[in-house]
Structures are given as structure tokens and as C-alpha cells.
Design a protein around this motif. Structure first.
Motif, PDB file in Angstrom:
ATOM      1  N   CYS A   1      -3.822  11.715  40.261  1.00 23.11           N
ATOM      2  CA  CYS A   1      -4.198  12.837  41.195  1.00 23.11           C
ATOM      3  C   CYS A   1      -4.689  12.547  42.493  1.00 23.11           C
ATOM      4  O   CYS A   1      -4.495  13.108  43.472  1.00 23.11           O
ATOM      5  CB  CYS A   1      -4.988  13.709  39.996  1.00 23.11           C
ATOM      6  SG  CYS A   1      -5.485  15.482  40.836  1.00 23.11           S
TER       7      CYS A   1
ATOM      8  N   ALA B   1      -6.700   9.914  48.474  1.00 22.46           N
ATOM      9  CA  ALA B   1      -6.404  10.728  49.367  1.00 22.46           C
ATOM     10  C   ALA B   1      -7.374  12.150  49.267  1.00 22.46           C
ATOM     11  O   ALA B   1      -7.584  12.768  50.242  1.00 22.46           O
ATOM     12  CB  ALA B   1      -5.113  11.025  49.559  1.00 22.46           C
TER      13      ALA B   1
ATOM     14  N   GLU C   1      -4.500  10.614  44.455  1.00 21.18           N
ATOM     15  CA  GLU C   1      -3.582   9.749  45.343  1.00 21.18           C
ATOM     16  C   GLU C   1      -2.863  10.644  46.400  1.00 21.18           C
ATOM     17  O   GLU C   1      -2.240  10.318  47.398  1.00 21.18           O
ATOM     18  CB  GLU C   1      -2.373   9.136  44.683  1.00 21.18           C
ATOM     19  CG  GLU C   1      -2.948   7.596  43.918  1.00 21.18           C
ATOM     20  CD  GLU C   1      -1.753   7.078  43.237  1.00 21.18           C
ATOM     21  OE1 GLU C   1      -1.726   5.746  43.414  1.00 21.18           O
ATOM     22  OE2 GLU C   1      -0.845   7.444  42.668  1.00 21.18           O
ATOM     23  N   ARG C   2      -3.098  11.913  46.270  1.00 22.48           N
ATOM     24  CA  ARG C   2      -2.817  13.055  47.242  1.00 22.48           C
ATOM     25  C   ARG C   2      -3.913  13.851  47.367  1.00 22.48           C
ATOM     26  O   ARG C   2      -4.747  13.887  46.463  1.00 22.48           O
ATOM     27  CB  ARG C   2      -1.654  13.693  46.443  1.00 22.48           C
ATOM     28  CG  ARG C   2      -0.281  12.921  46.339  1.00 22.48           C
ATOM     29  CD  ARG C   2       0.332  12.616  47.437  1.00 22.48           C
ATOM     30  NE  ARG C   2       1.599  11.913  47.121  1.00 22.48           N
ATOM     31  CZ  ARG C   2       1.873  10.622  47.032  1.00 22.48           C
ATOM     32  NH1 ARG C   2       0.733   9.856  47.114  1.00 22.48           N
ATOM     33  NH2 ARG C   2       2.986  10.203  46.675  1.00 22.48           N
ATOM     34  N   SER C   3      -3.813  14.664  48.637  1.00 17.35           N
ATOM     35  CA  SER C   3      -4.909  15.279  48.986  1.00 17.35           C
ATOM     36  C   SER C   3      -4.977  16.632  48.389  1.00 17.35           C
ATOM     37  O   SER C   3      -6.312  17.282  48.324  1.00 17.35           O
ATOM     38  CB  SER C   3      -5.072  15.633  50.470  1.00 17.35           C
ATOM     39  OG  SER C   3      -3.674  16.152  50.884  1.00 17.35           O
ATOM     40  N   ASP C   4      -3.905  17.101  47.665  1.00 17.32           N
ATOM     41  CA  ASP C   4      -4.066  18.312  47.211  1.00 17.32           C
ATOM     42  C   ASP C   4      -4.275  18.383  45.468  1.00 17.32           C
ATOM     43  O   ASP C   4      -4.122  16.992  45.009  1.00 17.32           O
ATOM     44  CB  ASP C   4      -2.786  19.185  47.293  1.00 17.32           C
ATOM     45  CG  ASP C   4      -1.536  18.531  46.741  1.00 17.32           C
ATOM     46  OD1 ASP C   4      -1.169  19.133  45.739  1.00 17.32           O
ATOM     47  OD2 ASP C   4      -1.000  17.793  47.493  1.00 17.32           O
TER      48      ASP C   4
ATOM     49  N   SER D   1       0.428  17.679  43.569  1.00 15.34           N
ATOM     50  CA  SER D   1       1.418  16.621  44.064  1.00 15.34           C
ATOM     51  C   SER D   1       1.498  15.342  43.660  1.00 15.34           C
ATOM     52  O   SER D   1       2.447  14.578  43.406  1.00 15.34           O
ATOM     53  CB  SER D   1       1.779  16.864  45.583  1.00 15.34           C
ATOM     54  OG  SER D   1       0.796  16.274  46.297  1.00 15.34           O
ATOM     55  N   GLY D   2       0.041  14.733  43.335  1.00 15.81           N
ATOM     56  CA  GLY D   2      -0.017  13.394  42.731  1.00 15.81           C
ATOM     57  C   GLY D   2      -0.053  13.298  41.168  1.00 15.81           C
ATOM     58  O   GLY D   2       0.415  12.134  41.042  1.00 15.81           O
TER      59      GLY D   2
END
Length: 82
Positions: free
Chosen positions: A49, A12, A51-54, A57-58
Motif C-alpha cells: 500500500c 510514496a 508504495e503508492r501515494s493513494d 493502487s498499491g
């Protein structure tokens, strides 16, 4: 030198992935991992890490990462071109 292939994920975003990877490596070493184990842990942490855009949160708990590894987390296909 030690290498670990990437893990298969739905990416992401890459924000913070390098920092997360190094943190995973250092954390594993601090817990007594071998260099090869630490490299795998680093690759797994970086994979979580992205897997999320920020940047945060991943990143999962160490227990969650160990569970994914123990459950046979698939490695991504790699392509090498020269």
C-alpha cells in the motif's frame, strides 16, 4: 502476540496503509493462516500500500503478494532506540 518486521519498499505515501494491513491480516486468517503467517501477510499488504501515494493502487492481488513473499522479499532494516 506476534510480530513481523517491515518489508523493504520505496514509500510514496501512507494513506490507507493501516486499513490495508488489517485487511491483509483478516484475509489471511480467513484462508486458514496461522497468526504468525497472518501477521506476515498483514505486513506485506501494508508494505504494498505505501508504495503508492493513494490508498488503493498499491494494494495487490493475494497471488502477487504471495509471489513477492515466496521470492524472498527483503525486510527493512529496523532500528531500536530506548
Amino acid at each position: 502476540e506476534t510480530l513481523a518486521p517491515c518489508f523493504a519498499v520505496e514509500a510514496a505515501g501512507a494513506t490507507g496503509a493501516g486499513d490495508a494491513t488489517i485487511a491483509g491480516f483478516l484475509f489471511a486468517l480467513s484462508r486458514g493462516a496461522t497468526p504468525d503467517e497472518a501477521t506476515t501477510a498483514a505486513t506485506a499488504t501494508g508494505a504494498c500500500c505505501v508504495e503508492r501515494s493513494d490508498s488503493l493502487s498499491g494494494v495487490r492481488s493475494w497471488i502477487e503478494i504471495e509471489e513477492r513473499l515466496a521470492n524472498g522479499w527483503e525486510r527493512a532494516e529496523t532500528k531500536t532506540t530506548l
